[in-house]
Design a protein around this motif. Structure first.
Motif, PDB file in Angstrom:
ATOM      1  N   LEU A 242       0.959  -0.926  -0.005  1.00  0.00           N
ATOM      2  CA  LEU A 242      -0.121  -0.219   0.037  1.00  0.00           C
ATOM      3  C   LEU A 242       1.117   1.414  -0.084  1.00  0.00           C
ATOM      4  O   LEU A 242       1.551   1.344   0.936  1.00  0.00           O
ATOM      5  N   TYR A 243       0.878   2.030  -1.029  1.00  0.00           N
ATOM      6  CA  TYR A 243       1.636   3.141  -1.271  1.00  0.00           C
ATOM      7  C   TYR A 243       0.867   4.403  -0.641  1.00  0.00           C
ATOM      8  O   TYR A 243      -0.038   4.689  -1.078  1.00  0.00           O
ATOM      9  N   ILE A 244       1.599   4.983   0.105  1.00  0.00           N
ATOM     10  CA  ILE A 244       1.166   6.405   0.939  1.00  0.00           C
ATOM     11  C   ILE A 244       1.829   7.541   0.096  1.00  0.00           C
ATOM     12  O   ILE A 244       3.000   7.721   0.073  1.00  0.00           O
ATOM     13  N   ALA A 245       0.822   8.150  -0.829  1.00  0.00           N
ATOM     14  CA  ALA A 245       1.232   9.181  -1.889  1.00  0.00           C
ATOM     15  C   ALA A 245       1.484  10.309  -1.197  1.00  0.00           C
ATOM     16  O   ALA A 245       2.304  11.308  -1.910  1.00  0.00           O
ATOM     17  N   GLY A 246       1.169  10.819  -0.004  1.00  0.00           N
ATOM     18  CA  GLY A 246       1.203  11.879   0.487  1.00  0.00           C
ATOM     19  C   GLY A 246       2.593  11.951   1.332  1.00  0.00           C
ATOM     20  O   GLY A 246       2.550  13.068   2.033  1.00  0.00           O
ATOM     21  N   GLY A 247       3.583  11.166   0.906  1.00  0.00           N
ATOM     22  CA  GLY A 247       4.919  11.268   1.703  1.00  0.00           C
ATOM     23  C   GLY A 247       5.792  12.046   1.047  1.00  0.00           C
ATOM     24  O   GLY A 247       5.655  13.150   0.230  1.00  0.00           O
ATOM     25  N   ILE A 248       7.083  11.514   1.100  1.00  0.00           N
ATOM     26  CA  ILE A 248       8.244  12.550   0.557  1.00  0.00           C
ATOM     27  C   ILE A 248       7.953  12.775  -0.978  1.00  0.00           C
ATOM     28  O   ILE A 248       8.710  13.709  -1.281  1.00  0.00           O
ATOM     29  N   HIS A 249       7.457  11.821  -1.789  1.00  0.00           N
ATOM     30  CA  HIS A 249       7.378  12.171  -3.146  1.00  0.00           C
ATOM     31  C   HIS A 249       6.167  12.939  -3.357  1.00  0.00           C
ATOM     32  O   HIS A 249       5.782  13.293  -4.744  1.00  0.00           O
ATOM     33  N   ALA A 250       5.239  13.485  -2.671  1.00  0.00           N
ATOM     34  CA  ALA A 250       4.073  14.287  -3.052  1.00  0.00           C
ATOM     35  C   ALA A 250       4.172  15.396  -3.929  1.00  0.00           C
ATOM     36  O   ALA A 250       3.302  15.609  -4.647  1.00  0.00           O
ATOM     37  N   GLY A 251       5.299  16.073  -3.898  1.00  0.00           N
ATOM     38  CA  GLY A 251       5.511  17.096  -4.726  1.00  0.00           C
ATOM     39  C   GLY A 251       5.728  16.693  -6.435  1.00  0.00           C
ATOM     40  O   GLY A 251       5.697  17.721  -7.117  1.00  0.00           O
ATOM     41  N   GLU A 252       6.060  15.397  -6.319  1.00  0.00           N
ATOM     42  CA  GLU A 252       5.929  14.953  -7.891  1.00  0.00           C
ATOM     43  C   GLU A 252       4.681  14.883  -8.508  1.00  0.00           C
ATOM     44  O   GLU A 252       4.659  14.890  -9.860  1.00  0.00           O
ATOM     45  N   TYR A 253       3.767  14.788  -7.811  1.00  0.00           N
ATOM     46  CA  TYR A 253       2.182  14.800  -8.308  1.00  0.00           C
ATOM     47  C   TYR A 253       1.316  15.619  -7.945  1.00  0.00           C
ATOM     48  O   TYR A 253       0.086  15.292  -7.780  1.00  0.00           O
ATOM     49  N   GLY A 254       1.670  16.850  -7.422  1.00  0.00           N
ATOM     50  CA  GLY A 254       0.660  17.764  -6.984  1.00  0.00           C
ATOM     51  C   GLY A 254       0.201  18.059  -5.837  1.00  0.00           C
ATOM     52  O   GLY A 254      -0.532  19.016  -5.250  1.00  0.00           O
ATOM     53  N   GLY A 255       1.101  17.310  -4.562  1.00  0.00           N
ATOM     54  CA  GLY A 255       0.710  17.420  -3.353  1.00  0.00           C
ATOM     55  C   GLY A 255       0.246  16.453  -2.211  1.00  0.00           C
ATOM     56  O   GLY A 255      -0.401  15.536  -3.096  1.00  0.00           O
ATOM     57  N   ALA A 256       0.289  16.531  -1.145  1.00  0.00           N
ATOM     58  CA  ALA A 256      -0.212  15.442  -0.203  1.00  0.00           C
ATOM     59  C   ALA A 256      -1.532  15.180  -0.128  1.00  0.00           C
ATOM     60  O   ALA A 256      -2.049  13.909  -0.317  1.00  0.00           O
ATOM     61  N   GLU A 257      -2.499  16.160  -0.298  1.00  0.00           N
ATOM     62  CA  GLU A 257      -3.782  15.746  -0.129  1.00  0.00           C
ATOM     63  C   GLU A 257      -4.496  15.375  -1.276  1.00  0.00           C
ATOM     64  O   GLU A 257      -5.439  14.695  -1.438  1.00  0.00           O
ATOM     65  N   ASN A 258      -4.336  16.222  -2.546  1.00  0.00           N
ATOM     66  CA  ASN A 258      -5.148  15.957  -3.804  1.00  0.00           C
ATOM     67  C   ASN A 258      -4.115  15.681  -4.831  1.00  0.00           C
ATOM     68  O   ASN A 258      -3.912  16.507  -5.808  1.00  0.00           O
ATOM     69  N   PRO A 259      -3.448  14.465  -4.957  1.00  0.00           N
ATOM     70  CA  PRO A 259      -2.484  14.220  -6.065  1.00  0.00           C
ATOM     71  C   PRO A 259      -3.232  14.119  -7.445  1.00  0.00           C
ATOM     72  O   PRO A 259      -4.484  13.402  -7.492  1.00  0.00           O
ATOM     73  N   ASP A 260      -2.648  14.651  -8.459  1.00  0.00           N
ATOM     74  CA  ASP A 260      -3.164  14.303  -9.718  1.00  0.00           C
ATOM     75  C   ASP A 260      -2.715  13.008 -10.147  1.00  0.00           C
ATOM     76  O   ASP A 260      -1.598  12.490 -10.185  1.00  0.00           O
ATOM     77  N   THR A 261      -3.867  12.073 -10.401  1.00  0.00           N
ATOM     78  CA  THR A 261      -3.614  10.864 -10.409  1.00  0.00           C
ATOM     79  C   THR A 261      -3.087  10.268 -11.762  1.00  0.00           C
ATOM     80  O   THR A 261      -2.182   9.300 -11.668  1.00  0.00           O
ATOM     81  N   ALA A 262      -3.208  11.278 -12.831  1.00  0.00           N
ATOM     82  CA  ALA A 262      -2.271  10.834 -13.941  1.00  0.00           C
ATOM     83  C   ALA A 262      -0.938  11.223 -14.019  1.00  0.00           C
ATOM     84  O   ALA A 262      -0.063  10.086 -14.352  1.00  0.00           O
TER      85      ALA A 262
END
Length: 284
Positions: A242-262
């Motif tokens: 289970l990948y937690i997208a809001g961690g250290i890489h969040a800036g790669e896809y738009g932020g911790a709370e509302n990542p750009d899924t694409a």
């Protein structure tokens, strides 16, 4: 597309044990993610085992103390396995005297090991727990210092393979960044924490002790936010992830709370990452 889940409850009953990262999933070094704390407690209350698996260079007791100080309930987890725990075996195997590269707060790593501590000019091995001043220094500050050590063939034992970690709203360099530089300069590095096998072997033994039986990897779910550590480690180990997208890489896809899924899917593909599920932050 990697399936998105709204909460850990969506997987309730599918796994006997969690191997959960600490820094970046449960807290950011300053604040505890209370929803994550509650989710892990709910999993335990439903009969599952929770082993926290962290690249902290501190042995287990030091991480428990840190979590206590942050106010994390001990009902959140059953056991803790640290990079410091498995690195102690590498230190035992080191041939000769040791130079400790890192802050004094990490010295409990050496308790009971009878290691001969010396300066870097005469050391037979380096044990790195972090930068001396991680608030102000960068890995590049160590290049000139490493040149004679690499030339002498001094091995570099890294007690924390993380490259960076969250501290509040900032990213702080960790020992893994120095190990990466040392290797790039031609030096020998030795690591046992995530993503390497020894820490997962220890975590598996802890799961077996907690459940009273050997649990197949298919019944363990790893949870983490770091690509080169949590993600690669779980994939190499063979558990689901289970990948937690809001961690250290969040800036790669738009932020911790509302990542750009694409953008998230593109990032995962570029990293060669194939998590089984993802969510922004760990919740129940």
């Amino acid at each position: 597309m990697t399936p998105h889940i709204d909460g850990l409850s969506a997987l309730s009953g599918q796994y006997r044990a969690l191997l959960c990262d600490v820094w970046g999933v449960l807290h950011n070094g300053v604040s505890v993610y209370r929803d994550a704390e509650a989710a892990l407690g709910q999993f335990r209350a439903a009969g599952g085992a929770v082993v926290m698996i962290t690249n902290s260079p501190r042995p287990r007791a030091g991480v428990i103390q840190q979590l206590d100080e942050l106010g994390v309930s001990r009902d959140t987890y059953d056991e803790i396995v640290t990079s410091g725990d498995v690195t102690r075996e590498l230190i035992r195997q080191a041939d000769g005297s040791i130079f400790h590269l890192g802050p004094d707060r990490d010295k409990p790593l050496f308790d009971g090991l009878n290691a001969s501590m010396v300066g870097e000019d005469t050391a037979a091995a380096i044990v790195c727990t972090g930068l001396f001043e991680d608030e102000t220094e960068t890995p590049e500050d160590y290049r000139a210092r490493f040149e004679p050590l690499v030339a002498r063939g001094v091995p570099f034992i890294c007690a924390n393979p993380d490259i960076v970690v969250e501290r509040g709203d900032r990213l702080i360099w960790c020992a893994g960044s120095l190990a990466r530089l040392y290797a790039e300069m031609g030096g020998e590095t030795r690591l046992a924490g995530k993503p390497h096998a020894p820490i997962y072997a220890l975590a598996s033994r802890k799961v077996a002790e907690l459940t009273g039986e050997t649990i197949d990897k298919s019944n363990m779910l790893a949870i983490g936010d770091g690509m080169p550590t949590d993600v690669k480690g779980a994939q190499d180990f063979g558990s689901n992830l289970l990948y937690i997208a809001g961690g250290i890489h969040a800036g790669e896809y738009g932020g911790a709370e509302n990542p750009d899924t694409a953008k998230l899917e593109t990032f995962l593909k570029e990293q060669g990452a194939t998590p089984d599920f993802w969510m922004s932050r760990l919740v129940w």
